[in-house]
Design an enzyme around this catalytic site. Structure first.
Site, PDB file in Angstrom:
ATOM      1  N   ASN A   1       0.706  -1.077   0.097  1.00  0.00           N
ATOM      2  CA  ASN A   1       0.119  -0.017   0.145  1.00  0.00           C
ATOM      3  C   ASN A   1       0.985   1.158   0.008  1.00  0.00           C
ATOM      4  OD1 ASN A   1      -1.757   1.984   0.649  1.00  0.00           O
ATOM      5  ND2 ASN A   1      -2.284   1.358   2.617  1.00  0.00           N
ATOM      6  N   TRP A   2       1.105   1.636  -1.144  1.00  0.00           N
ATOM      7  CA  TRP A   2       1.924   2.874  -1.379  1.00  0.00           C
ATOM      8  C   TRP A   2       1.393   4.242  -0.876  1.00  0.00           C
ATOM      9  CZ3 TRP A   2       4.292   2.690  -7.054  1.00  0.00           C
ATOM     10  CH2 TRP A   2       5.113   1.620  -7.047  1.00  0.00           C
ATOM     11  N   LYS A   3       0.241   4.265  -0.341  1.00  0.00           N
ATOM     12  CA  LYS A   3      -0.503   5.411   0.202  1.00  0.00           C
ATOM     13  C   LYS A   3      -0.254   6.462  -0.715  1.00  0.00           C
ATOM     14  CE  LYS A   3      -0.458   3.216   4.701  1.00  0.00           C
ATOM     15  NZ  LYS A   3      -0.128   3.232   5.989  1.00  0.00           N
TER      16      LYS A   3
ATOM     17  N   HIS B   1      -9.750   1.311   4.492  1.00  0.00           N
ATOM     18  CA  HIS B   1      -8.527   1.317   5.097  1.00  0.00           C
ATOM     19  C   HIS B   1      -8.553   2.471   6.432  1.00  0.00           C
ATOM     20  CE1 HIS B   1      -4.543   2.465   6.422  1.00  0.00           C
ATOM     21  NE2 HIS B   1      -4.143   1.453   5.569  1.00  0.00           N
TER      22      HIS B   1
ATOM     23  N   GLU C   1      -6.956   4.734   7.563  1.00  0.00           N
ATOM     24  CA  GLU C   1      -6.863   6.101   7.507  1.00  0.00           C
ATOM     25  C   GLU C   1      -7.929   6.512   6.670  1.00  0.00           C
ATOM     26  OE1 GLU C   1      -3.170   5.414   5.455  1.00  0.00           O
ATOM     27  OE2 GLU C   1      -2.118   4.922   7.436  1.00  0.00           O
TER      28      GLU C   1
ATOM     29  N   GLU D   1      -6.074  -5.095  10.180  1.00  0.00           N
ATOM     30  CA  GLU D   1      -4.804  -3.974  10.589  1.00  0.00           C
ATOM     31  C   GLU D   1      -4.946  -3.442  11.917  1.00  0.00           C
ATOM     32  OE1 GLU D   1      -2.832  -2.856   6.703  1.00  0.00           O
ATOM     33  OE2 GLU D   1      -4.605  -1.466   7.087  1.00  0.00           O
TER      34      GLU D   1
ATOM     35  N   GLY E   1       2.013   2.126  10.924  1.00  0.00           N
ATOM     36  CA  GLY E   1       3.068   3.076  10.623  1.00  0.00           C
ATOM     37  C   GLY E   1       3.532   3.545  11.976  1.00  0.00           C
TER      38      GLY E   1
ATOM     39  N   SER F   1       2.883  -2.360  10.569  1.00  0.00           N
ATOM     40  CA  SER F   1       4.383  -2.403  10.721  1.00  0.00           C
ATOM     41  C   SER F   1       4.883  -3.569  10.055  1.00  0.00           C
ATOM     42  CB  SER F   1       4.775  -2.026  11.908  1.00  0.00           C
ATOM     43  OG  SER F   1       4.226  -0.750  12.311  1.00  0.00           O
TER      44      SER F   1
ATOM     45  N   GLY G   1       2.666  -1.472   4.117  1.00  0.00           N
ATOM     46  CA  GLY G   1       2.637   0.108   4.072  1.00  0.00           C
ATOM     47  C   GLY G   1       4.068   0.671   3.646  1.00  0.00           C
ATOM     48  N   GLY G   2       4.470   1.115   5.021  1.00  0.00           N
ATOM     49  CA  GLY G   2       5.991   1.919   4.866  1.00  0.00           C
ATOM     50  C   GLY G   2       6.995   0.884   4.075  1.00  0.00           C
TER      51      GLY G   2
HETATM   52  P1  PGA Z   1       2.575  -0.067   7.588  1.00  0.00           P
HETATM   53  O1  PGA Z   1       1.060   0.409   6.961  1.00  0.00           O
HETATM   54  O2  PGA Z   1       3.039  -1.307   6.962  1.00  0.00           O
HETATM   55  O3  PGA Z   1       3.338   1.456   7.370  1.00  0.00           O
HETATM   56  O4  PGA Z   1       2.547   0.071   9.252  1.00  0.00           O
HETATM   57  C1  PGA Z   1       0.130  -0.784   6.816  1.00  0.00           C
HETATM   58  C2  PGA Z   1      -0.883  -0.161   6.062  1.00  0.00           C
HETATM   59  O5  PGA Z   1      -1.519   1.015   6.616  1.00  0.00           O
HETATM   60  O6  PGA Z   1      -1.798  -0.929   5.373  1.00  0.00           O
END
Ligand code: PGA
Length: 268
Positions: free
Chosen positions: A19-21, A104, A106, A176, A182, A222, A243-244
């Protein structure tokens, strides 16, 4: 928590989605997609890159002919119309997406996504033939207040309301925990397994046992190159939403390659 996991199914092919956000320019997207493509072997897990809308066509071009799929990070539930700033399922599919992230945390937290909109988006995604990745998970406050199962149950029931088991056959769930996204605080493998088992049993109880047995449940929060193997060693973890670390080619490729480690052997 109830005892053992619901039986595993051969249908549950591991799935690693990045997930590149809201990151990367087109040039950076192209470079990263090419590196991921060349790092993916033939017999690995399913892999998807869920990228910003603007990068979909570029990334789809870069991974064309490979096993890497492209996904969106959100969609609107209507097919078309006067919805400034929104993108439909059909537009995602047309641009080259095969999958899409829905609900998600977010989006729930920053953009008012609710279980009701998740449900509508799920319908739209399925209608366009996209593989939906439906995100659920509790906040830290909710976990500390012992509400984890209740929150997950409400989100899962809300997302899947009104669908038949057959309609939900391709759906992927991503568990999640919000406190792990994050933050560098990964859920302990046993903690993740506990929630995954809960979700699988809930789907079995509320919708259909066969659907539950074959449903892929990803863990997100994470996930890193150095914790993917222990996470994937858990019987109800079928992959990861990353994500990251999905922005760092070498680390993401190592996550995809968890199969070379003990964790993958359970699937053999
Ligand atoms: P993260 O994000 O791996 O940076 O914790 C995961 C996500 O939001 O899907």
């Amino acid at each position: 928590m109830e005892d053992s996991a619901v039986m595993t199914s051969p249908l549950r092919k591991p799935f690693i989605a990045g997930n590149w956000k809201m990151h990367l320019t087109l040039a950076e997207s192209l470079a990263l997609a090419k590196e991921v493509r060349s790092g993916c072997g033939q017999n690995g897990p399913d892999v998807a890159l869920c990228v910003p809308f603007t990068a979909i066509t570029v990334v789809a071009g870069a991974v064309q002919g490979s096993s890497v799929l492209v996904g969106g990070q959100d969609l609107h539930w209507e097919a078309q119309g006067a919805f400034t700033g929104e993108v439909s399922a059909r537009q995602l599919a047309d641009a080259g997406c095969r999958t899409v992230v829905i609900g998600h945390s977010e989006r729930r937290r920053c953009f008012g996504e609710t279980d009701e909109t998740v449900n509508k988006k799920l319908k739209a995604a399925l209608g366009a033939g996209l593989v939906p990745i439906v995100c659920v998970g509790e906040t830290l406050d909710e976990r500390e207040a012992q509400k984890t199962y209740r929150v997950i149950e409400t989100q899962v029931r809300g997302a899947f309301a009104g669908f038949s088991p057959a309609e939900l056959g391709t759906v992927v769930v991503a568990y999640e925990p919000v406190w792990a996204i994050g933050t560098g605080k990964t859920a302990a493998p046993a903690q993740a397994q506990d929630s995954h088992t809960f979700i699988r049993k809930l789907v079995a109880r509320a919708i259909d046992e066969k659907l539950a047995a074959g449903m892929r449940i990803l863990y997100g929060g994470s996930v890193k190159a150095d914790n993917i193997d222990s996470l994937m060693a858990e019987p109800d973890l079928d992959g990861a939403l990353v994500g990251g670390e999905s922005l760092k080619a070498a680390n993401f490729v190592r996550i995809i390659q968890f199969k070379t480690q003990a964790g993958m052997e359970r699937k053999a």
